[in-house]
Write a protein that holds these residues in place. Structure first.
Motif, PDB file in Angstrom:
ATOM      1  N   GLY A 186       0.812  -1.209   0.000  1.00 22.84           N
ATOM      2  CA  GLY A 186       0.000   0.000   0.000  1.00 22.84           C
ATOM      3  C   GLY A 186       0.843   1.256   0.000  1.00 22.84           C
ATOM      4  N   ARG A 187       0.173   2.360   0.120  1.00 18.53           N
ATOM      5  CA  ARG A 187       0.786   3.691   0.125  1.00 18.53           C
ATOM      6  C   ARG A 187       0.242   4.451   1.321  1.00 18.53           C
ATOM      7  NH1 ARG A 187      -0.505   8.876  -2.181  1.00 18.53           N
ATOM      8  NH2 ARG A 187       1.311   9.914  -3.154  1.00 18.53           N
ATOM      9  N   ILE A 188       1.141   4.989   2.123  1.00 19.55           N
ATOM     10  CA  ILE A 188       0.728   5.785   3.271  1.00 19.55           C
ATOM     11  C   ILE A 188       1.038   7.239   2.961  1.00 19.55           C
ATOM     12  CG2 ILE A 188       0.944   6.134   5.760  1.00 19.55           C
ATOM     13  CD1 ILE A 188       2.283   3.330   5.865  1.00 19.55           C
ATOM     14  N   GLU A 189       0.022   8.063   2.926  1.00 21.12           N
ATOM     15  CA  GLU A 189       0.198   9.499   2.722  1.00 21.12           C
ATOM     16  C   GLU A 189      -0.429  10.211   3.902  1.00 21.12           C
ATOM     17  OE1 GLU A 189      -0.426  13.026  -0.629  1.00 21.12           O
ATOM     18  OE2 GLU A 189      -1.223  11.006  -0.981  1.00 21.12           O
ATOM     19  N   ALA A 190       0.417  10.711   4.789  1.00 18.97           N
ATOM     20  CA  ALA A 190      -0.060  11.368   6.006  1.00 18.97           C
ATOM     21  C   ALA A 190       1.004  12.357   6.470  1.00 18.97           C
ATOM     22  CB  ALA A 190      -0.335  10.334   7.105  1.00 18.97           C
ATOM     23  N   PRO A 191       0.624  13.612   6.750  1.00 17.18           N
ATOM     24  CA  PRO A 191       1.609  14.637   7.105  1.00 17.18           C
ATOM     25  C   PRO A 191       2.260  14.357   8.463  1.00 17.18           C
ATOM     26  CG  PRO A 191      -0.615  15.471   7.397  1.00 17.18           C
ATOM     27  CD  PRO A 191      -0.757  14.135   6.746  1.00 17.18           C
ATOM     28  N   ILE A 192       3.543  14.648   8.558  1.00 19.88           N
ATOM     29  CA  ILE A 192       4.309  14.379   9.779  1.00 19.88           C
ATOM     30  C   ILE A 192       4.862  15.684  10.329  1.00 19.88           C
ATOM     31  CG2 ILE A 192       6.414  13.293  10.691  1.00 19.88           C
ATOM     32  CD1 ILE A 192       5.918  10.973   8.791  1.00 19.88           C
ATOM     33  N   GLY A 193       4.704  15.850  11.634  1.00 18.90           N
ATOM     34  CA  GLY A 193       5.266  17.009  12.317  1.00 18.90           C
ATOM     35  C   GLY A 193       5.602  16.648  13.750  1.00 18.90           C
ATOM     36  N   ARG A 194       6.043  17.624  14.500  1.00 16.16           N
ATOM     37  CA  ARG A 194       6.398  17.398  15.905  1.00 16.16           C
ATOM     38  C   ARG A 194       5.146  17.009  16.690  1.00 16.16           C
ATOM     39  NH1 ARG A 194      11.276  16.345  17.315  1.00 16.16           N
ATOM     40  NH2 ARG A 194      11.973  17.993  15.894  1.00 16.16           N
ATOM     41  N   HIS A 195       5.291  16.036  17.579  1.00 18.95           N
ATOM     42  CA  HIS A 195       4.174  15.617  18.424  1.00 18.95           C
ATOM     43  C   HIS A 195       3.711  16.808  19.266  1.00 18.95           C
ATOM     44  CE1 HIS A 195       1.901  13.473  21.500  1.00 18.95           C
ATOM     45  NE2 HIS A 195       1.923  12.401  20.720  1.00 18.95           N
ATOM     46  N   THR A 197       2.516  17.208  22.211  1.00 15.35           N
ATOM     47  CA  THR A 197       2.837  17.262  23.639  1.00 15.35           C
ATOM     48  C   THR A 197       4.172  16.598  23.988  1.00 15.35           C
ATOM     49  OG1 THR A 197       1.585  15.225  24.066  1.00 15.35           O
ATOM     50  CG2 THR A 197       0.405  17.328  24.293  1.00 15.35           C
ATOM     51  N   GLN A 198       4.622  15.647  23.187  1.00 17.91           N
ATOM     52  CA  GLN A 198       5.892  14.955  23.443  1.00 17.91           C
ATOM     53  C   GLN A 198       6.905  15.415  22.403  1.00 17.91           C
ATOM     54  OE1 GLN A 198       5.252  10.649  24.057  1.00 17.91           O
ATOM     55  NE2 GLN A 198       3.074  11.119  24.252  1.00 17.91           N
ATOM     56  N   ARG A 199       7.696  16.421  22.769  1.00 15.16           N
ATOM     57  CA  ARG A 199       8.485  17.144  21.785  1.00 15.16           C
ATOM     58  C   ARG A 199       9.653  16.346  21.218  1.00 15.16           C
ATOM     59  NH1 ARG A 199       5.493  20.250  19.552  1.00 15.16           N
ATOM     60  NH2 ARG A 199       7.207  21.537  18.787  1.00 15.16           N
ATOM     61  N   THR A 200      10.007  15.219  21.817  1.00 14.16           N
ATOM     62  CA  THR A 200      11.072  14.394  21.259  1.00 14.16           C
ATOM     63  C   THR A 200      10.553  13.411  20.219  1.00 14.16           C
ATOM     64  OG1 THR A 200      10.837  12.766  23.047  1.00 14.16           O
ATOM     65  CG2 THR A 200      12.434  14.551  23.381  1.00 14.16           C
ATOM     66  N   ARG A 201       9.226  13.388  20.028  1.00 15.51           N
ATOM     67  CA  ARG A 201       8.630  12.448  19.085  1.00 15.51           C
ATOM     68  C   ARG A 201       8.022  13.196  17.905  1.00 15.51           C
ATOM     69  NH1 ARG A 201       4.515   8.464  21.941  1.00 15.51           N
ATOM     70  NH2 ARG A 201       4.515   7.725  19.770  1.00 15.51           N
ATOM     71  N   MET A 202       7.887  12.472  16.788  1.00 15.29           N
ATOM     72  CA  MET A 202       7.139  12.970  15.654  1.00 15.29           C
ATOM     73  C   MET A 202       5.785  12.265  15.639  1.00 15.29           C
ATOM     74  SD  MET A 202       9.500  14.984  14.654  1.00 15.29           S
ATOM     75  CE  MET A 202       8.902  15.619  13.069  1.00 15.29           C
ATOM     76  N   ALA A 203       4.854  12.807  14.844  1.00 16.14           N
ATOM     77  CA  ALA A 203       3.506  12.232  14.803  1.00 16.14           C
ATOM     78  C   ALA A 203       2.829  12.634  13.504  1.00 16.14           C
ATOM     79  CB  ALA A 203       2.677  12.713  16.001  1.00 16.14           C
ATOM     80  N   VAL A 204       1.789  11.895  13.142  1.00 19.95           N
ATOM     81  CA  VAL A 204       0.916  12.312  12.050  1.00 19.95           C
ATOM     82  C   VAL A 204       0.015  13.419  12.593  1.00 19.95           C
ATOM     83  CG1 VAL A 204      -0.994  11.627  10.554  1.00 19.95           C
ATOM     84  CG2 VAL A 204       0.988  10.120  10.830  1.00 19.95           C
ATOM     85  N   VAL A 205       0.189  14.628  12.052  1.00 24.23           N
ATOM     86  CA  VAL A 205      -0.561  15.796  12.520  1.00 24.23           C
ATOM     87  C   VAL A 205      -1.034  16.587  11.306  1.00 24.23           C
ATOM     88  CG1 VAL A 205       0.538  16.015  14.785  1.00 24.23           C
ATOM     89  CG2 VAL A 205       1.615  17.061  12.794  1.00 24.23           C
ATOM     90  N   SER A 206      -2.161  17.244  11.447  1.00 20.39           N
ATOM     91  CA  SER A 206      -2.761  17.943  10.304  1.00 20.39           C
ATOM     92  C   SER A 206      -1.876  19.052   9.772  1.00 20.39           C
ATOM     93  CB  SER A 206      -4.124  18.504  10.710  1.00 20.39           C
ATOM     94  OG  SER A 206      -3.984  19.430  11.788  1.00 20.39           O
ATOM     95  N   HIS A 207      -1.081  19.690  10.641  1.00 21.80           N
ATOM     96  CA  HIS A 207      -0.238  20.801  10.220  1.00 21.80           C
ATOM     97  C   HIS A 207       1.168  20.354   9.842  1.00 21.80           C
ATOM     98  CE1 HIS A 207       0.482  20.223  14.549  1.00 21.80           C
ATOM     99  NE2 HIS A 207       1.728  20.572  14.262  1.00 21.80           N
TER     100      HIS A 207
END
Length: 326
Positions: A186-195, A197-207
């Motif tokens: 498959g293909r995963i298309e999801a924006p990634i930015g800083r978490h 609340t947990q600033r050492t982690r990244m996360a899928v976030v709308s911005h």
């Protein structure tokens, strides 16, 4: 007395669309990820970066569409000392180095790892790399990810490789062992930015920044799936975040994974191997690019990392003995 060679970075850029205003230094840090934000700020303060032909301050806002002109002196990387750390060199010529980075080796010095890094090793192998940004490193692998990386040996090669990365011309393929059963690619298309609340982690976030990962199933194993993964973009922790996002985290990923989930009927040996696998099960197995001087396509492939290969063999042996796949 020797005269230090002075190298200059010359670039013409344009600020892309932004959501409202953004600080100039932050916008340029996104466009020039190979340089630190503090370095970019120094260039702005020295008048070596012009916005629409005018000098600006780091905090000045940009709104998208501005023309950026850079003529900046590159200073040697003399704050990090060369260290005699063994390098596994897959390919070398006057323009490029292709390195097989082992798991456990940090790429860049940072607060928690001031030395003992790949950058320290590169400066020992080739002192001339001190004249290049980040000692010629144009992309990175996480500390516990093993596999192929390319390093530029000249400023021209550095600029060419950064541009290839920007245009998504560099081919990067990985091997990944994930929890759970995936029956198709498959293909995963999801924006990634800083978490948030947990600033050492990244996360899928709308911005977050756009991120695309492709994967295909190579092998179904008891309670796990072995994948080929290809990066279309190169965000921080992208593969780890995206696979966790679809609920199939990497085996051994302490940051984005869940607790180990041995399959039904697993032997004590397999349970222990899954519980104590020391890193995320991710290996950069293939790398392709256009040679910056010769203009021809080149590609390298290395064997699977030994620790990951051993875990796969253990899963296969237990599957052969009739263990449930669920």
């Amino acid at each position: 007395m020797t005269t230090r060679q002075v190298l200059y970075l010359r670039r013409e850029l344009r600020i892309g669309p932004t959501d409202g205003s953004e600080r100039l230094d932050r916008a340029l840090a996104r466009l020039l990820p190979e340089f630190s934000r503090s370095c970019i700020q120094r260039w702005i303060e020295a008048g070596q970066i012009l916005v629409d032909g005018r000098p600006c301050r780091s905090r000045d806002p940009v709104f998208g569409g501005e023309s950026i002109s850079i003529t900046a002196e590159l200073t040697p990387v003399d704050e990090h000392r060369p260290q005699a750390i063994t390098l596994n060199i897959v390919y070398e010529d006057p323009h490029l180095l292709v390195i097989h980075k082992p798991a456990g080796l940090v790429v860049h010095p940072a607060a928690g790892n001031p030395d003992g890094t790949l950058q320290n090793a590169l400066l020992h192998h080739d002192p001339a790399l001190a004249t290049l940004p980040r000692a010629g490193i144009v992309h990175r692998l996480d500390k516990e990810t093993s596999g192929l990386m390319v390093v530029a040996r000249t400023l021209e090669a550095h600029c060419a490789l950064v541009e290839q990365l920007r245009q998504r011309l560099v081919y990067r393929e990985y091997r990944a062992l994930v929890q759970g059963a995936l029956v198709a690619g498959g293909r995963i298309e999801a924006p990634i930015g800083r978490h948030p609340t947990q600033r050492t982690r990244m996360a899928v976030v709308s911005h977050g920044r756009p991120a695309v990962t492709h994967y295909r199933v190579l092998e179904s194993l008891p309670g796990h799936t072995f994948l080929a993964v290809r990066l279309e973009t190169g965000r921080t922790h992208q593969i780890r975040v995206h696979l966790a996002h679809i609920h199939h985290p990497l085996v051994g990923d302490q940051t984005y994974g869940a607790r180990p989930r041995p399959p039904r009927g697993a032997s004590p040996q397999l349970i222990a191997a899954l519980q104590h696998f020391p890193r995320q099960a991710l290996h950069a197995i293939r790398l392709g690019l256009i040679h910056p001087q010769r203009g021809r396509e080149m590609q390298w492939e290395i064997p699977l990392a030994a620790d990951l290969a051993a875990l796969l063999d253990l899963l296969r042996r237990e599957q052969a003995h009739g263990m449930a796949d669920a």
